[in-house]
Design a protein around this motif. Structure first.
Motif, PDB file in Angstrom:
ATOM      1  N   UNK A 130       0.866  -1.184   0.000  1.00 20.81           N
ATOM      2  CA  UNK A 130       0.000   0.000   0.000  1.00 20.81           C
ATOM      3  C   UNK A 130       0.896   1.226   0.000  1.00 20.81           C
ATOM      4  N   UNK A 131       0.525   2.205  -0.775  1.00 21.73           N
ATOM      5  CA  UNK A 131       1.247   3.471  -0.749  1.00 21.73           C
ATOM      6  C   UNK A 131       0.550   4.484  -1.632  1.00 21.73           C
ATOM      7  N   UNK A 132       0.688   5.727  -1.254  1.00 18.62           N
ATOM      8  CA  UNK A 132       0.158   6.824  -2.051  1.00 18.62           C
ATOM      9  C   UNK A 132       1.261   7.867  -2.210  1.00 18.62           C
ATOM     10  N   UNK A 133       1.626   8.128  -3.444  1.00 15.40           N
ATOM     11  CA  UNK A 133       2.570   9.196  -3.745  1.00 15.40           C
ATOM     12  C   UNK A 133       1.815  10.241  -4.557  1.00 15.40           C
ATOM     13  N   UNK A 165       6.405   6.419 -13.020  1.00 16.14           N
ATOM     14  CA  UNK A 165       6.500   5.714 -11.742  1.00 16.14           C
ATOM     15  C   UNK A 165       5.215   4.950 -11.443  1.00 16.14           C
ATOM     16  N   UNK A 166       4.070   5.523 -11.791  1.00 16.57           N
ATOM     17  CA  UNK A 166       2.799   4.837 -11.547  1.00 16.57           C
ATOM     18  C   UNK A 166       2.767   3.475 -12.226  1.00 16.57           C
ATOM     19  N   UNK A 172       2.416  -3.251  -7.077  1.00 18.12           N
ATOM     20  CA  UNK A 172       2.683  -3.376  -5.636  1.00 18.12           C
ATOM     21  C   UNK A 172       1.630  -2.679  -4.787  1.00 18.12           C
ATOM     22  N   UNK A 173       0.514  -2.295  -5.391  1.00 20.05           N
ATOM     23  CA  UNK A 173      -0.554  -1.664  -4.629  1.00 20.05           C
ATOM     24  C   UNK A 173      -0.313  -0.202  -4.322  1.00 20.05           C
ATOM     25  N   UNK A 174       0.547   0.428  -5.095  1.00 27.87           N
ATOM     26  CA  UNK A 174       0.924   1.832  -4.858  1.00 27.87           C
ATOM     27  C   UNK A 174       0.367   2.695  -5.979  1.00 27.87           C
ATOM     28  N   UNK A 175      -0.175   3.828  -5.629  1.00 29.73           N
ATOM     29  CA  UNK A 175      -0.636   4.776  -6.640  1.00 29.73           C
ATOM     30  C   UNK A 175       0.268   6.004  -6.637  1.00 29.73           C
ATOM     31  N   UNK A 176       0.426   6.573  -7.826  1.00 24.82           N
ATOM     32  CA  UNK A 176       1.213   7.798  -7.996  1.00 24.82           C
ATOM     33  C   UNK A 176       0.388   8.726  -8.883  1.00 24.82           C
ATOM     34  N   UNK A 177      -0.057   9.818  -8.329  1.00 29.12           N
ATOM     35  CA  UNK A 177      -0.874  10.775  -9.064  1.00 29.12           C
ATOM     36  C   UNK A 177      -0.340  12.179  -8.877  1.00 29.12           C
ATOM     37  N   UNK A 221      -6.368  14.824  -0.277  1.00 32.86           N
ATOM     38  CA  UNK A 221      -6.870  13.906   0.747  1.00 32.86           C
ATOM     39  C   UNK A 221      -7.636  12.750   0.111  1.00 32.86           C
ATOM     40  N   UNK A 222      -8.395  13.037  -0.937  1.00 32.59           N
ATOM     41  CA  UNK A 222      -9.107  11.958  -1.626  1.00 32.59           C
ATOM     42  C   UNK A 222      -8.120  10.993  -2.281  1.00 32.59           C
ATOM     43  N   UNK A 223      -7.115  11.528  -2.969  1.00 30.16           N
ATOM     44  CA  UNK A 223      -6.136  10.676  -3.632  1.00 30.16           C
ATOM     45  C   UNK A 223      -5.357   9.831  -2.635  1.00 30.16           C
ATOM     46  N   UNK A 224      -5.247  10.299  -1.406  1.00 29.70           N
ATOM     47  CA  UNK A 224      -4.524   9.553  -0.373  1.00 29.70           C
ATOM     48  C   UNK A 224      -5.339   8.398   0.186  1.00 29.70           C
ATOM     49  N   UNK A 225      -6.633   8.429  -0.015  1.00 30.23           N
ATOM     50  CA  UNK A 225      -7.505   7.471   0.639  1.00 30.23           C
ATOM     51  C   UNK A 225      -7.704   6.166  -0.111  1.00 30.23           C
ATOM     52  N   UNK A 226      -8.405   5.248   0.545  1.00 31.45           N
ATOM     53  CA  UNK A 226      -8.650   3.922  -0.022  1.00 31.45           C
ATOM     54  C   UNK A 226      -9.532   3.981  -1.266  1.00 31.45           C
ATOM     55  N   UNK A 227     -10.470   4.907  -1.300  1.00 33.77           N
ATOM     56  CA  UNK A 227     -11.403   4.976  -2.413  1.00 33.77           C
ATOM     57  C   UNK A 227     -10.738   5.367  -3.731  1.00 33.77           C
ATOM     58  N   UNK A 228      -9.526   5.905  -3.642  1.00 31.63           N
ATOM     59  CA  UNK A 228      -8.808   6.326  -4.850  1.00 31.63           C
ATOM     60  C   UNK A 228      -7.839   5.260  -5.352  1.00 31.63           C
ATOM     61  N   UNK A 229      -8.015   4.036  -4.917  1.00 36.79           N
ATOM     62  CA  UNK A 229      -7.061   2.989  -5.232  1.00 36.79           C
ATOM     63  C   UNK A 229      -6.925   2.650  -6.705  1.00 36.79           C
TER      64      UNK A 229
END
Length: 244
Positions: A130-133, A165-166, A172-177, A221-229
């Motif tokens: 899990x990760x959010x960049x 990078x995305x 690996x379950x990581x998003x980059x936006x 904050x939305x992009x950081x959350x689970x719903x933005x996976x």
């Protein structure tokens, strides 16, 4: 109950970075907030985040330096689950007047530091799957601006970095936006242009106004959350239909 998550926000002492920090604090994240020279402002942001229940650590690092990312990560007490790469500088002037020193500082803070900060953050994110960049570019990274060639060049690189990078880390379950704001009422804007100049720019914006740091923070904050996976590798430009 969701496991406690940690977020690191660079350039968090004012403007968009400060608004993102406060929004993430309200969402329940513990925070590492980066600043460089604005000590009092950073302390005030940390205090406000603390009143929202967040545990906050302040870290000072000069991201215009070649080793800026290493300076930052050497002080982290906790690897972040969410990394917001917001720190930046503005530059206005003719391309012929750009000095080598200005070039290096601009590329270090906007390109080198995000690249190596992300690289340092990834092992933890990969282990957790899990990760959010979240990178912060600019409308000028999308369309370019005369008299801001250096800034546009750096912000364009941020966009390409985000997309590439995305693709690499999505398995690996990581998003980059990337958030590429239009005209936002921050000190960077009000310091670069007077009110008459800003009003002239606003006339070109269909929405008829500047955006606010809080509007950018809500998106982050939305992009950081689970719903933005499933949102990954995207460049989102809140700009009042100025450029679309």
């Amino acid at each position: 109950m969701r496991q406690q998550r940690y977020a690191c926000v660079t350039g968090a002492s004012r403007g968009i970075g400060a608004a993102i920090a406060l929004r993430l604090a309200r969402a329940g994240y513990n925070l590492t907030l980066h600043y460089n020279s604005s000590v009092q402002e950073a302390e005030e942001v940390a205090k406000r985040c603390g009143t929202e229940g967040a545990e906050v650590t302040l870290v000072r690092a000069d991201l215009t330096a070649p080793d800026g990312a290493e300076q930052l990560y050497g002080q982290l007490l906790q690897a972040p689950d969410v990394l917001v790469l917001n720190a930046g500088l503005s530059a206005y002037g003719m391309v012929q007047d750009v000095t080598t020193e200005e070039w290096e500082k601009m590329m270090n803070v906007h390109v080198r530091a995000p690249f190596f900060c992300a690289r340092l953050a990834l092992p933890h994110m990969v282990r957790r799957r899990f990760g959010r960049i979240i990178t912060v570019s600019s409308i000028w990274g999308l369309t370019g601006a005369s008299f801001e060639v250096l800034y546009s060049t750096a912000k364009g690189a941020v966009i390409s970095f985000t997309k590439a990078l995305a693709k690499e880390v999505a398995p690996s379950g990581i998003t980059v936006n990337c958030i590429a704001p239009g005209l936002i009422r921050t000190e960077m804007m009000t310091g670069a242009f007077n009110e008459e100049e800003l009003a002239a720019i606003v006339e070109e914006i269909p929405a008829g106004r500047m955006g606010t740091p809080e509007e950018i923070a809500a998106l982050a904050a939305f992009l950081a959350g689970d719903e933005a996976g499933y949102i990954n590798g995207q460049i989102i430009s809140p700009n009042g239909a100025w450029y679309c």
